[in-house]
Design an enzyme around this catalytic site. Structure first.
Site, PDB file in Angstrom:
ATOM      1  N   GLY A 193      44.495  38.900  40.806  1.00 12.32           N
ATOM      2  CA  GLY A 193      44.025  39.909  41.737  1.00 12.32           C
ATOM      3  C   GLY A 193      43.031  39.323  42.721  1.00 12.32           C
ATOM      4  N   TYR A 194      43.539  38.626  43.725  1.00 13.86           N
ATOM      5  CA  TYR A 194      42.689  37.999  44.740  1.00 13.86           C
ATOM      6  C   TYR A 194      42.850  38.697  46.093  1.00 13.86           C
ATOM      7  CZ  TYR A 194      40.677  33.857  42.436  1.00 13.86           C
ATOM      8  OH  TYR A 194      39.922  33.013  41.675  1.00 13.86           O
ATOM      9  N   SER A 195      44.037  38.560  46.706  1.00 14.52           N
ATOM     10  CA  SER A 195      44.251  39.059  48.066  1.00 14.52           C
ATOM     11  C   SER A 195      44.137  40.584  48.143  1.00 14.52           C
ATOM     12  CB  SER A 195      45.627  38.637  48.579  1.00 14.52           C
ATOM     13  OG  SER A 195      45.703  37.240  48.736  1.00 14.52           O
ATOM     14  N   GLU A 219      45.349  26.139  41.813  1.00 10.96           N
ATOM     15  CA  GLU A 219      46.508  26.829  42.379  1.00 10.96           C
ATOM     16  C   GLU A 219      47.160  25.994  43.472  1.00 10.96           C
ATOM     17  OE1 GLU A 219      47.757  31.078  44.497  1.00 10.96           O
ATOM     18  OE2 GLU A 219      45.646  30.598  44.185  1.00 10.96           O
TER      19      GLU A 219
END
Length: 395
Positions: free
Chosen positions: A127-129, A244
């Site tokens: 859950g980043y962007s 990543e």
């Protein structure tokens, strides 16, 4: 740097090849070769096979369940699994969250979560962007407010890859709105069955379901799920992104894709000659082979450095840029080789049209379009160039 394998490394390569010949299910490798979509069961099956052998968490230290390989052994393993068309391991738990917890987590978090990543009990997503925070990740606005022993989360995440299969998500959230944006971000672990979470699919242009958007409405998360210190999540975020970006480069998959394009060019004939004998196409192949060999050396240097420091450095941005460009170039060369047969439709939809791609290349057009994302996610290549300019050239 001596790029020749030692006798011990050659023996290890042979061991990997024997393992793949014996343990890699043919139906899975056939799916990978054809570009078919893998199901959750497909991915879980390969995950379990590698875990039984102790070859799953290749970048973890031995004390946490890793195999204790050298950088060269990891390079060999990645290259051989790609050559054998093995499924790519889902990276979110193993190659992203795992190293974060090993470096920043509490002993309780490590003891609870790491074994569950290995045995497949937990499937993690990222859950980043957010709709307004992609490459400029520090502008994220999903907030988490401390309330007693919990954080209460409200906001939205997007482009959540394979979130439809996950039961847990690691999130960057804003816990302070004053000061520099980077200084108010925290790293939280969230169970996706918590009340107030809704996941919606984002359908891709060809109808596939690979990514999602996630909505948080008054979601209560135990404060014990905070990784590291409150408002210090940006340091963790940068650490995770280096892993990543290294993973996105996909050196082994580029090696395999290059071999596939060469084989295709030997098979296809244009104007009475094999495509591989066409001077222009041969020159394009030669250039990408040169770039690929240079990237392999860079990859070995970087993982060797990571072995010393415990994590990849800023060079991961360079590897991400070059790796994604090479992969996209190979997709483009496959599409050029196929010509009219590269239409993005299955053979049965062409109703007898002679321009049908060979079976293993029927989805090459779809790969080409889907992989335009490679130079965007994980931090766009433009952002990576800015990082390198500041960190390495001090400009």
């Amino acid at each position: 740097m001596d790029l020749s394998y030692t006798p011990e490394e050659i023996a290890f390569r042979d061991e990997v090849r024997a393992f793949l010949a014996a343990e890699l299910p043919e139906d899975l490798s056939a799916k990978v070769r054809s570009g078919a979509t893998l199901t959750k069961d497909d991915m879980d099956r390969w995950h379990a096979i590698l875990n039984r052998r102790g070859w799953l968490a290749t970048i973890w230290p031995e004390e946490y369940g890793g195999p204790g390989w050298t950088p060269v052994q990891r390079h060999i393993f990645d290259e051989e699994t790609a050559r054998a068309s093995a499924p790519r391991i889902v990276p979110f738990g193993l190659n992203m969250l795992g190293p974060v917890l090993i470096n920043f987590g509490t002993e309780a978090q490590k003891a609870e979560i790491l074994p569950r990543i290995l045995d497949g009990s937990d499937w993690w997503c990222q859950g980043y962007s957010e709709p307004g925070a992609g490459s400029d990740l520090a502008s994220l606005r999903t907030k988490a407010v401390r309330d007693g022993d919990d954080y209460v989360i409200n906001g939205q995440k997007t482009w959540t890859t394979l979130g439809q299969h996950a039961n847990r998500i690691f999130c960057l959230v804003r816990t302070r709105f004053e000061g520099k944006p980077q200084e108010g971000i925290s790293f939280l672990l969230v169970d996706l069955d918590t009340p107030g979470i809704e996941m919606r699919p984002i359908r891709l242009i060809e109808g596939g379901h690979e990514v999602n958007e996630v909505f948080f409405t008054d979601v209560r998360v135990p404060a014990a799920n905070l990784v590291g210190k409150e408002n210090a999540g940006w340091t963790i975020a940068k650490f995770l992104l280096t892993h990543e970006r290294t993973n996105i480069a996909g050196t082994g998959f580029s090696v395999q894709a290059f071999e596939e394009v060469k084989a295709l060019a030997r098979q296809i004939r244009r104007n009475g000659q094999r495509l591989i004998d066409d001077p222009l196409f041969a020159a394009r192949l030669a250039q990408v082979e040169i770039d690929l060999e240079a990237m392999k050396i860079t990859n070995l240097r970087m993982i060797s450095e990571a072995q010393k420091t415990g994590h990849p450095g800023v060079e991961s941005s360079m590897l991400k840029i070059k790796g994604t460009v090479i992969r996209q170039t190979l997709n483009d060369l496959a599409r050029r080789a196929l010509g009219p047969a590269a239409v993005p439709f299955p053979a049965e939809a062409l109703a007898g049209n002679a321009a049908v791609a060979p079976e293993d290349h029927a989805r090459d057009a779809g790969r080409y379009f889907n992989n335009r994302k490679l130079s965007i996610f994980g931090g766009s290549n433009e952002i990576q160039r800015n990082i390198l300019t500041k960190a390495m050239l001090e400009l």
